[in-house]
Design a protein around this motif. Structure first.
Motif, mmCIF file in Angstrom:
data_model
loop_
_atom_site.group_PDB
_atom_site.id
_atom_site.type_symbol
_atom_site.label_atom_id
_atom_site.label_comp_id
_atom_site.label_asym_id
_atom_site.label_seq_id
_atom_site.Cartn_x
_atom_site.Cartn_y
_atom_site.Cartn_z
ATOM 1 N N ALA A 23 -15.590 1.973 -4.589
ATOM 2 C CA ALA A 23 -15.304 3.237 -3.921
ATOM 3 C C ALA A 23 -14.548 4.202 -4.828
ATOM 4 C CB ALA A 23 -14.500 2.970 -2.654
ATOM 5 N N GLY A 24 -14.469 3.871 -6.120
ATOM 6 C CA GLY A 24 -13.758 4.732 -7.053
ATOM 7 C C GLY A 24 -12.272 4.454 -7.135
ATOM 8 N N GLN A 25 -11.868 3.286 -6.713
ATOM 9 C CA GLN A 25 -10.449 2.903 -6.782
ATOM 10 C C GLN A 25 -10.100 2.488 -8.205
ATOM 11 O OE1 GLN A 25 -8.419 3.194 -3.985
ATOM 12 N NE2 GLN A 25 -10.286 4.140 -3.200
ATOM 13 N N SER A 26 -8.860 2.728 -8.619
ATOM 14 C CA SER A 26 -8.467 2.355 -9.973
ATOM 15 C C SER A 26 -7.026 1.880 -10.029
ATOM 16 C CB SER A 26 -8.660 3.534 -10.930
ATOM 17 O OG SER A 26 -7.844 4.623 -10.566
ATOM 18 N N ASN A 27 -6.785 0.999 -10.980
ATOM 19 C CA ASN A 27 -5.458 0.494 -11.319
ATOM 20 C C ASN A 27 -5.462 0.387 -12.840
ATOM 21 O OD1 ASN A 27 -2.968 -0.730 -11.385
ATOM 22 N ND2 ASN A 27 -3.748 -2.741 -10.809
ATOM 23 N N ILE A 28 -4.949 1.416 -13.500
ATOM 24 C CA ILE A 28 -5.143 1.552 -14.942
ATOM 25 C C ILE A 28 -3.805 1.676 -15.656
ATOM 26 C CG2 ILE A 28 -6.165 2.989 -16.751
ATOM 27 C CD1 ILE A 28 -8.403 3.602 -14.696
ATOM 28 N N HIS A 29 -3.644 0.823 -16.676
ATOM 29 C CA HIS A 29 -2.416 0.816 -17.470
ATOM 30 C C HIS A 29 -2.772 0.555 -18.929
ATOM 31 C CE1 HIS A 29 -0.113 0.674 -13.751
ATOM 32 N NE2 HIS A 29 -0.981 -0.233 -13.353
ATOM 33 N N THR A 30 -2.831 1.618 -19.725
ATOM 34 C CA THR A 30 -3.107 1.461 -21.157
ATOM 35 C C THR A 30 -1.896 1.807 -22.015
ATOM 36 O OG1 THR A 30 -3.879 3.738 -21.496
ATOM 37 C CG2 THR A 30 -5.534 2.095 -20.792
ATOM 38 N N GLY A 31 -0.869 2.381 -21.402
ATOM 39 C CA GLY A 31 0.273 2.862 -22.168
ATOM 40 C C GLY A 31 0.048 4.253 -22.738
ATOM 41 N N ILE A 32 -1.120 4.852 -22.434
ATOM 42 C CA ILE A 32 -1.467 6.185 -22.932
ATOM 43 C C ILE A 32 -1.735 7.059 -21.709
ATOM 44 C CG2 ILE A 32 -3.039 7.511 -24.401
ATOM 45 C CD1 ILE A 32 -3.792 4.767 -25.722
ATOM 46 N N GLY A 33 -0.758 7.872 -21.345
ATOM 47 C CA GLY A 33 -0.805 8.615 -20.093
ATOM 48 C C GLY A 33 -2.062 9.442 -19.886
ATOM 49 N N PHE A 34 -2.433 10.245 -20.870
ATOM 50 C CA PHE A 34 -3.613 11.102 -20.706
ATOM 51 C C PHE A 34 -4.883 10.262 -20.572
ATOM 52 C CE2 PHE A 34 -7.196 13.550 -22.420
ATOM 53 C CZ PHE A 34 -7.202 14.596 -21.505
ATOM 54 N N PHE A 35 -4.989 9.195 -21.357
ATOM 55 C CA PHE A 35 -6.154 8.315 -21.292
ATOM 56 C C PHE A 35 -6.240 7.656 -19.918
ATOM 57 C CE2 PHE A 35 -8.289 4.280 -23.058
ATOM 58 C CZ PHE A 35 -9.555 4.833 -23.007
ATOM 59 N N ASP A 36 -5.110 7.214 -19.373
ATOM 60 C CA ASP A 36 -5.103 6.653 -18.018
ATOM 61 C C ASP A 36 -5.647 7.672 -17.018
ATOM 62 O OD1 ASP A 36 -3.925 4.393 -19.101
ATOM 63 O OD2 ASP A 36 -2.007 4.637 -18.066
ATOM 64 N N HIS A 37 -5.214 8.909 -17.159
ATOM 65 C CA HIS A 37 -5.664 9.992 -16.276
ATOM 66 C C HIS A 37 -7.185 10.171 -16.360
ATOM 67 C CE1 HIS A 37 -5.740 13.752 -14.125
ATOM 68 N NE2 HIS A 37 -5.893 14.502 -15.207
ATOM 69 N N MET A 38 -7.739 10.116 -17.573
ATOM 70 C CA MET A 38 -9.180 10.270 -17.751
ATOM 71 C C MET A 38 -9.947 9.083 -17.160
ATOM 72 S SD MET A 38 -9.619 13.202 -19.121
ATOM 73 C CE MET A 38 -8.224 13.636 -18.100
ATOM 74 N N LEU A 39 -9.437 7.874 -17.344
ATOM 75 C CA LEU A 39 -10.088 6.687 -16.796
ATOM 76 C C LEU A 39 -10.028 6.671 -15.268
ATOM 77 C CD1 LEU A 39 -8.823 4.112 -19.423
ATOM 78 C CD2 LEU A 39 -11.179 4.921 -19.161
ATOM 79 N N GLU A 40 -8.928 7.166 -14.707
ATOM 80 C CA GLU A 40 -8.837 7.295 -13.248
ATOM 81 C C GLU A 40 -9.874 8.287 -12.735
ATOM 82 O OE1 GLU A 40 -4.733 8.405 -12.944
ATOM 83 O OE2 GLU A 40 -4.038 6.338 -13.228
ATOM 84 N N ALA A 41 -10.061 9.400 -13.463
ATOM 85 C CA ALA A 41 -11.087 10.391 -13.084
ATOM 86 C C ALA A 41 -12.476 9.774 -13.195
ATOM 87 C CB ALA A 41 -10.971 11.636 -13.969
#
Length: 191
Positions: A23-41
């Motif tokens: 359903a487009g749910q995410s739990n993302i932790h890479t230590g790179i804030g902008f990258f996390d934001h893009m992966l969540e999108a």
């Protein structure tokens, strides 16, 4: 149902869990804030559920983490997509974010290829924009996807990059959409 893959190198330790029918749910932790934001999108607009945990050598720079997340994500996608059957296969999307518009044309061909035409100079916060191409190349090469990601217009780097991630996500969602009438979507009989 989620499928998981872990990849550990001297530079990164990554575990990704993915559900294509999510359903487009995410739990993302890479230590790179902008990258996390893009992966969540990406998760939100592809309707793919993603759990991504990456511990990388970000004290060096973000390159290894970004590329290796792409490798693992692409490998998981390949295992879930192929052999291709009863899906659309071809798709495209144009995503607009204010002044920016980015197009992604996609073929689930099992023949990886990337055309990437975005401005890659500069940074968004502490994120090098050139890493976007590294991420998408790692995904398509490991997933067997042919994708053309083209900036149609735009000036704001954040808008352009976010539109690229969302356009790729929407195109992927459309390409994997079920179509029972198609069977194997190739004149070759296999992909």
């Amino acid at each position: 149902m989620k499928t998981a893959l872990t990849r550990t190198t001297k530079e990164t330790d990554i575990t990704i869990k993915i559900d294509l029918a999510g359903a487009g749910q995410s739990n993302i932790h890479t230590g790179i804030g902008f990258f996390d934001h893009m992966l969540e999108a990406f998760a939100k607009h592809s309707l793919i559920d993603l759990d991504i945990h990456c511990k990388g050598d970000i004290h060096v720079d973000f390159h290894h983490s970004v590329e290796d997340v792409g490798i693992v994500l692409g490998s998981l996608l390949k295992g879930l997509i192929y052999p291709l059957e009863k899906v659309e296969r071809f798709a495209n999307s144009v995503v607009v974010m204010d002044e920016a518009a980015v197009e992604c044309d996609m073929d689930l061909s099992n023949r990886p290829y990337l055309v990437f035409d975005l401005d890659t100079d500069g940074k968004i916060g502490d994120f090098d924009v050139e890493l976007c191409e590294e991420f998408f190349r790692a995904v398509v090469v490991n997933a067997g996807i042919s994708a053309h990601i083209i900036k149609k217009r735009g000036k704001n780097r954040h808008h352009i990059v976010e539109a690229a991630f969302k356009a790729f996500a929407v195109a992927l969602r459309r390409a994997i959409a079920k179509n029972e009438r198609i069977g194997i979507p190739s004149t070759k009989g296999i992909l």
